[in-house]
Motif scaffolding. Sequence first.
Motif, PDB file in Angstrom:
ATOM      1  N   ALA A 195      36.007  47.889  45.873  1.00  0.00           N
ATOM      2  CA  ALA A 195      36.816  49.110  45.962  1.00  0.00           C
ATOM      3  C   ALA A 195      38.106  49.003  45.149  1.00  0.00           C
ATOM      4  CB  ALA A 195      37.153  49.402  47.426  1.00  0.00           C
ATOM      5  N   GLU A 196      38.633  47.784  45.002  1.00  0.00           N
ATOM      6  CA  GLU A 196      39.890  47.607  44.276  1.00  0.00           C
ATOM      7  C   GLU A 196      39.667  47.646  42.767  1.00  0.00           C
ATOM      8  OE1 GLU A 196      42.916  47.473  45.480  1.00  0.00           O
ATOM      9  OE2 GLU A 196      42.252  47.574  47.573  1.00  0.00           O
ATOM     10  N   GLU A 197      40.774  47.752  42.047  1.00  0.00           N
ATOM     11  CA  GLU A 197      40.729  47.742  40.589  1.00  0.00           C
ATOM     12  C   GLU A 197      41.077  46.347  40.077  1.00  0.00           C
ATOM     13  OE1 GLU A 197      43.440  50.930  39.765  1.00  0.00           O
ATOM     14  OE2 GLU A 197      41.808  52.408  39.716  1.00  0.00           O
ATOM     15  N   HIS A 198      40.530  46.019  38.910  1.00  0.00           N
ATOM     16  CA  HIS A 198      40.561  44.629  38.465  1.00  0.00           C
ATOM     17  C   HIS A 198      41.104  44.472  37.051  1.00  0.00           C
ATOM     18  CE1 HIS A 198      37.972  42.952  41.767  1.00  0.00           C
ATOM     19  NE2 HIS A 198      37.674  44.249  41.865  1.00  0.00           N
ATOM     20  N   ILE A 199      41.478  43.214  36.771  1.00  0.00           N
ATOM     21  CA  ILE A 199      41.813  42.782  35.413  1.00  0.00           C
ATOM     22  C   ILE A 199      40.652  41.924  34.907  1.00  0.00           C
ATOM     23  CG2 ILE A 199      43.421  41.469  33.975  1.00  0.00           C
ATOM     24  CD1 ILE A 199      45.519  41.885  36.227  1.00  0.00           C
ATOM     25  N   GLY A 200      40.163  42.200  33.727  1.00  0.00           N
ATOM     26  CA  GLY A 200      39.116  41.390  33.122  1.00  0.00           C
ATOM     27  C   GLY A 200      39.691  40.508  32.020  1.00  0.00           C
ATOM     28  N   ILE A 201      39.134  39.326  31.875  1.00  0.00           N
ATOM     29  CA  ILE A 201      39.536  38.402  30.811  1.00  0.00           C
ATOM     30  C   ILE A 201      38.357  38.234  29.867  1.00  0.00           C
ATOM     31  CG2 ILE A 201      40.398  36.094  30.251  1.00  0.00           C
ATOM     32  CD1 ILE A 201      42.368  37.659  31.916  1.00  0.00           C
ATOM     33  N   SER A 202      38.611  38.443  28.595  1.00  0.00           N
ATOM     34  CA  SER A 202      37.522  38.380  27.618  1.00  0.00           C
ATOM     35  C   SER A 202      37.264  36.981  27.093  1.00  0.00           C
ATOM     36  CB  SER A 202      37.837  39.306  26.431  1.00  0.00           C
ATOM     37  OG  SER A 202      37.984  40.638  26.867  1.00  0.00           O
ATOM     38  N   ALA A 203      38.258  36.121  27.124  1.00  0.00           N
ATOM     39  CA  ALA A 203      38.129  34.816  26.474  1.00  0.00           C
ATOM     40  C   ALA A 203      37.349  33.830  27.324  1.00  0.00           C
ATOM     41  CB  ALA A 203      39.528  34.252  26.185  1.00  0.00           C
TER      42      ALA A 203
END
Length: 307
Positions: A195-203
């Motif tokens: 339900a929460e919003e997230h930060i994604g890491i591409s590396a």
Amino acid sequence: MTNADHTLLDLKLLRLFDLMYSTRSVSRCAEQLGQSQPTISIWLGRLREQLGDPLFVRTGAGMQPTPRADELVGTCRDALALVRQLSTAEAAFDPARAQRTFRICMTDASHATLLPELYQRIAHLAPAVNLEAVRIDHQTLEKLQAGEADLALGFLPELETGFYQQTLYQQDWVCVVRQAHPRVATALAISEYQAEEHIGISAGFGHQRLDIALAEQGIERRVRVRLPGFLGLPSLILSSDLIATVPRLIGHTLVRDSPLKMLPCPVPLPGFPVKQHWHVRYHHDAGNRWLRGLCAQLFQQVGRIIE
């Protein structure tokens, strides 16, 4: 000019020349070289033939050198010294006196988690040794092969073949949020995580595995911001209600240095090993061995420290 003029001198003949010049005696040369006197006489004949000079002549005071022998003795001894140098085992690496730059391939996360402790130890043990952090990318393999980097630290499956490797510690996954997050207290349920919003890491390969593992379990994240690395992550978490799912050591470092909190990831995700990798060409290099030993000493304890 004869063929003999182009023939390289046998090492045993160089040793004979040196000993004969020092001892002035066929019998003493034979004794020190472990050969019979007739054999030494045969060797001396070959030496005279190849160098085109009697070299040593018999007198009442022993085998005296000719002017040509006097001229050649310095060159002969220099050549023997070079051969001995090649045959001598590599000197041990002395960190207190070494002047060298070690180049280590690592992610920006390792700049915050591993590099500070490694630098502190090196600064104490090897004050004239410098460190250079090199980006992990598609050229990492070639950099290690060419000696442009000494080590690679991280989760690097592409270096599993053809490289030496040593596991330093295991990583699992945690969630990091700001301490004043309005909905996340001490634990997260899977439904809350989705339900929460997230930060994604591409590396990094670790985060590729994270995305794959979530997809395999049917877990969808609403990724509102995707970063290329970890540089801006603390500020972004502090200024929002976003959740970051990160390896445990990174989470441990973030909450140590910022007003953030770390929670277990509610989704059962496979962990991964962090290893040090080096190329076979530098396996016996004394400095590289010292650096690897130092990394093992420092970082194989990480798993126990952050549990």
